[in-house]
Design an enzyme around this catalytic site. Sequence first.
Site, PDB file in Angstrom:
ATOM      1  N   HIS B 441       2.688   1.702  -4.278  1.00 11.84           N
ATOM      2  CA  HIS B 441       3.083   2.362  -3.022  1.00 11.84           C
ATOM      3  C   HIS B 441       2.682   3.845  -2.999  1.00 11.84           C
ATOM      4  CE1 HIS B 441       7.467   3.616  -4.363  1.00 11.84           C
ATOM      5  NE2 HIS B 441       6.586   3.907  -5.269  1.00 11.84           N
ATOM      6  N   GLU B 442       2.769   4.420  -1.812  1.00 16.24           N
ATOM      7  CA  GLU B 442       2.389   5.829  -1.605  1.00 16.24           C
ATOM      8  C   GLU B 442       0.954   6.094  -2.058  1.00 16.24           C
ATOM      9  OE1 GLU B 442       4.780   7.736  -0.074  1.00 16.24           O
ATOM     10  OE2 GLU B 442       3.260   9.297   0.104  1.00 16.24           O
TER      11      GLU B 442
END
Lengths: 601, 601
Positions: B441-442
Site C-alpha cells: 500500500h501507499e
Amino acid sequence: MNSPIVNRRDLDFLLYELLDVERLTERERYAEHNRETFDAAIETAHRVAVDHLYPHNRKNDLQEPEFDGDTVTTIPEVKQALDVYCDTGLIAAAQDFDRGGMQLPATIAQTCTAIAKGANVGTFAYIGLTVAATNLILAHGSDEQIERYTPHMLSGRFFGTMCLSEPQAGSSLGDLRTRATPQDDGSYRIQGNKIWISAGDHELSENIVHMVLARLPDAPPGVKGISLFIVPKYLVNDDGSLGRRNDVKLAGLIHKMGYRGTTSTMLNFGESGDCVGYMVGGPGDGLKCMFHMMNEARIGVGLGAVMLGYGGYLHSRDYALERRQGRAPGEKDPTTPQRLLAEHADVRRMLLAQKSYVEGGLALGLYCATLVDDERTHPDASARADAARQLAILTPIIKSWPSDYCLRANDLAIQILGGYGYTREYPVEQYFRDNRLNPIHEGTHGIQAQDLLGRKVRQEDGAAFRCLVDAMRRTADDVDRSGPAAMAGHADALRRALDTLCDTTQALATVAETGDQERYLANASYYLEMTGHIVMAWLWLRQGITAADATPATDDDRAFYQGKLAACRYFFNVELPKVHYHADLLRQVEDTPLTTEPAWL
Amino acid sequence: MNSPIVNRRDLDFLLYELLDVERLTERERYAEHNRETFDAAIETAHRVAVDHLYPHNRKNDLQEPEFDGDTVTTIPEVKQALDVYCDTGLIAAAQDFDRGGMQLPATIAQTCTAIAKGANVGTFAYIGLTVAATNLILAHGSDEQIERYTPHMLSGRFFGTMCLSEPQAGSSLGDLRTRATPQDDGSYRIQGNKIWISAGDHELSENIVHMVLARLPDAPPGVKGISLFIVPKYLVNDDGSLGRRNDVKLAGLIHKMGYRGTTSTMLNFGESGDCVGYMVGGPGDGLKCMFHMMNEARIGVGLGAVMLGYGGYLHSRDYALERRQGRAPGEKDPTTPQRLLAEHADVRRMLLAQKSYVEGGLALGLYCATLVDDERTHPDASARADAARQLAILTPIIKSWPSDYCLRANDLAIQILGGYGYTREYPVEQYFRDNRLNPIHEGTHGIQAQDLLGRKVRQEDGAAFRCLVDAMRRTADDVDRSGPAAMAGHADALRRALDTLCDTTQALATVAETGDQERYLANASYYLEMTGHIVMAWLWLRQGITAADATPATDDDRAFYQGKLAACRYFFNVELPKVHYHADLLRQVEDTPLTTEPAWL
C-alpha cells in the site's frame, strides 16, 4: 491455466528429458513398468488433486479443525478427498507388489505426492504421515507388527503420525523425556507429553498409529537412549478389529499461521498410566530408525515447499497475463490502453525469479528422488555408493533451499497481485502462510546448516562433498567438449563458483582443525545458502543444456524451451553471483554474532 | 520485557543523542516545548499503547470486523481504545495550538504514531487515516471546509479515509473513472466505485469523512484530470450536527491476510445518483494535493513497518534469553544443561540482523521526520531547501526499505521461536502477516523504485541526489578528521559504497541518455535496495559514532552502547557488502526480463 498445480509440460521435461527416468524400467524391480504406467500414476494423482484436493484447499484453511473437548471435527471434504486418494492405491505407490503396492520408483511416488501437496498441503498431510509411519514399520518392525498394522495403513483404514517433539525437546531431540516401561507381556507402558504432532487426532480414519520416541528406564542420556514405539489410538486385535481405546489423550489443538487443515496437537501419553506401546527395532535404535527415513522425508518437505511456490508462480503468471495496469515508462499519453502486468520489466523480473526458484527446486527434488532410486536399485555397486553420497550431502539442501527460496517465490506472487494478493479472496497469501512452516519442521534451517557443514561435508573425509563437486564439474566440462555453445558462459560461471566452493570449504577446514567448533559452524547458514545456489545453478545448467539441444515440435514447445533458457539465464545472471557474497563472509569467518554478548541484544 | 513495543532507551538515544531533537525547541514554532513536553507526549502515547491498544491486538486479528449487510461490527475494545487515544489529544499532536493541537514537531508526532502502530496497527489505522484526511483539508480546504470538518476530526468525533484506488486503477491512478458532476449550489454529485478503502465503514465514530479522487466531466484524461473531494458519510450541518445519510454504500468487506482489525472496504459512491461531494483545492489539483501529504504518509508507512519488526525483535530476543534448547557444538555430554537459544551463534546472528534492521529503520524514519521539521521550520533558507531535497530522495527509501527488511526481521523472529513462532498462540506470526501489507500500500515497492530512479535521482539535474550523497560523505570524512578511531574502517567502507553508488548512477545516466526509459528503469528495484542499504549504513555509522563517543553512566548503559556497536558492525560486515552485488547487476544493465517474452513464462 491448464493445471493450477504444476505445468505438466515442465514435469514431463524434468522426468523424461532431463532425468531420463524411463531408464529405471530396465531394472528388475521396475521391469513391469514403462513410461505409460508412470504417466498413469501421475495422471491419477493429478486428477484426484484437481478434482478432490484443490477445491477445498481454501475452505480447509478458513474452517480449520475444531476440538470440542471430545471430538475433532473437520470439514467433510477432507475425508471425502482422503478416501478417494486411498482408493486409488497411490498411498502404496512405492510399496512392493506383494504388499499390494504399485512398486513404482521413488521418483514417481514423490512426483505423485508433490502434486497432491501442491493441491492441498493441509489435507494431504494425513496421507503423507501415514506413508512415513508405514515405511518405518516396514523397515524396522517385526513380521508380526508389519502384519498387524501396515495392511490397514496402506488401505487408509488407519492413519499414522510421528511423535518426536516434546515441550523441552524440539530441535534437541536428545532431551526428550517420555518414558517406556517394559511389561511382562513384552509390551511397554508409555508416559509423556508430545507437542506439534501433526494429524495427532481426528475422526478421518478408524485408528491412528502413533510412532513414538521414548526412553527405557535404564536408557543412557541423550540420543543413544531413545527407542521407537508403536502406540495405536485403539489397540488392534489379531483379526484386525479394534480393541480398547489406548491411553492417548488429545490435550489440545495448536492454531497455526498456515497449514491449517492439518491438526497440530499436544498429546498426553499414559495420563492414566495405561498407555500401551510396542517397541520397533531394538532398545536405543529410535533415532537410527527415524534417520533411515530422513532422506526421503526431507526430500518430501523440500518438494512440498517447491509445490506451494509453484502454485503461487502459476497463479501470479496467469494474473500478470490478464491484468492491465499502467503504461510503458515514458508513455505520456493517458488515453492509450493500459499494459499487461507481464509487459512491465519489474513484473517479468518477479516472474522469472519465481520460475527459476520453483522449476529449479522441482528439478532438484526429483533429481534427489532419482538418487534414492539409484541408491537402492542401480545395478552397479559403485554407482549405488555414489548415489548414497550425493544424497547424503544434498539432503539438507533439498530440505532447506526450496523452504527458503520458494517461500520468497510466494512473497513475489503476492507482490504481483498487489492488494488482491494480500486478500484471502485470492490463493497466493495462503501458499505463503502454508509454506512458512517448511523452514521449521523436519529440522529447522539452522539444523540443516549444521548437518551440511558439521557432518555431511566432513563425513568419510569429504567423500560425499567430492562426489557432488565432481558431478557438477563434469556437467560444466561436458559443455566445453560437446556444447551446446550457448551454455559455455554458464558452464564457466559454474566452474568458477565450484572453485569458490572448494576454496571456501578448504578455508573453513582450517578453522575446524583448530578444534573451535563454534567458530567453524558460526556461519553454517551462509554455507548452506551458498552451496544451495551452486547446486541450483548446476541444475539450471543441465536444464539449459537439455533445452538448447531440444528440437521443438510445436510453437508451444518452442516457447517452453525459450522459457527454460530465460530462467536459466536469469539464475546465472542474478542468483549465482550471490555465491561470492556468501563466500566472502565465510572466508572472513564473520564473527559478529560470536563477539556479541546476549546481554547487549 | 520492559515494553513490548519499543526499547525506550533506544528511542531516547535516537531522538536526543543521535538526532538532537531538543534543538527544535529553539525554533519559534516549538518555543513553548522542551524535552519534558516531548517526553510527556511520548509517555502518553506509550501508556495508551500498552494499556489500551496492545492488549487486544490479537483479539482484533482473530475476530475481525464483520458486515451483516447493514452494519459493521468490531470488538468493543477497538472503540474503547480509540476513544482513549482521542481523549489524550494526540490525534492533534502536530496541529497548531490555535486549532487545539499540541504544536509538536513532526518528529515527536511521528514517534507517538509509531508507538501506537507498534502496539496495534489494525486498530490504530482509524486514527492514522483521520490525521491524514484532516491534514489534507487543513492544507487545501477552504476556511468553511476547515471549520465544518476538522474540529470534529481532531476531536475524534469524525474519522477519515483516503479513497484513491478503483478496480481498474490501483498503481495507475491516472486511470480512475469516478465522476464528479458540478451542481448549481457549488457542490458535486459523485459516482463511482472505490476499492481497498481502509476504515471505509464502521460504527466507531459518528461520521466518516471520505477524501475522494474523481474527475470532472470535462477533465483531461490521466492524472491531470483528477480532483479531490470531501464526501461525508452523513452530511454535516452548519452547527456541526449530522444531516442526512449521503449516498455512500458499503459494497463489502475485503478479508486480508493481516491488518485484519482495519476494515478494508469496497465503496459505491452515488449508486442512487445522490452522493454529495465538495471539491478541495481547484479542478485538476487532486493528485497535487495528495502528493503534498505523501512524504509524511510514506514516512508513516515506513515507521509502521519498522515498529512491526521491532515488536517481533523484542519478543524473539526475550524468548531467546529464556528458552533453553540444545548445546554448544562439540559438547558431547547430554547430561549438561541445555543452552539458552541466545547462546547459539546462529540465533544471535538472527537477532543481530533483526536489531540492525529495526533500530536502523527507526533511525531512518525519525531522521526523515526531522527533515520534515527542518523543511518547515529551519531558520536558514538553504538548510530548508537541503532538507526538502534530502526528504524528496529519501521518501521512497523510508517507505520501502523497512517494508522489505523489517518484514525479513519478522520472518527471523518466527524462525527463532520455531514451531511456537508459527502458531497464533505467540505474537510473531501476526507481526509478519500485518507487515506484509507495507510493501503494497501507499505505492508498491516497484512504484517506489520508479519514483527513486525515474524521478528523484534526476530531478533538478541531480541536486537531491548530490545533497544526500554529500551529507553521507561528510559523516565519513568527519570520522577521519575527528574519530572515533573505532569507526574508521566503517567510514572507509561507506565511502567506497558511495563511490559505487555514484559510479552506478552515472552508468545508468548514460542509459537514460539513449532515451530507452524501459531499459533505464528495468533494474530500478535493485537500485532502490542498493541505495537503501547505503543510507542504512550511513545511519548505522552515525549511531556507531554516537555510541563510541558516549560515556555510559551505568552497566545497563554500557551494554546498550555495546549493542549499538555490535549491530553497527553487523550491518557493515554482513549487509553493506550486498551493495556491490546490486551494483554489478545495475552496471551490466541485467536485461533478462526485457529479453523474455511473456509467452515464455
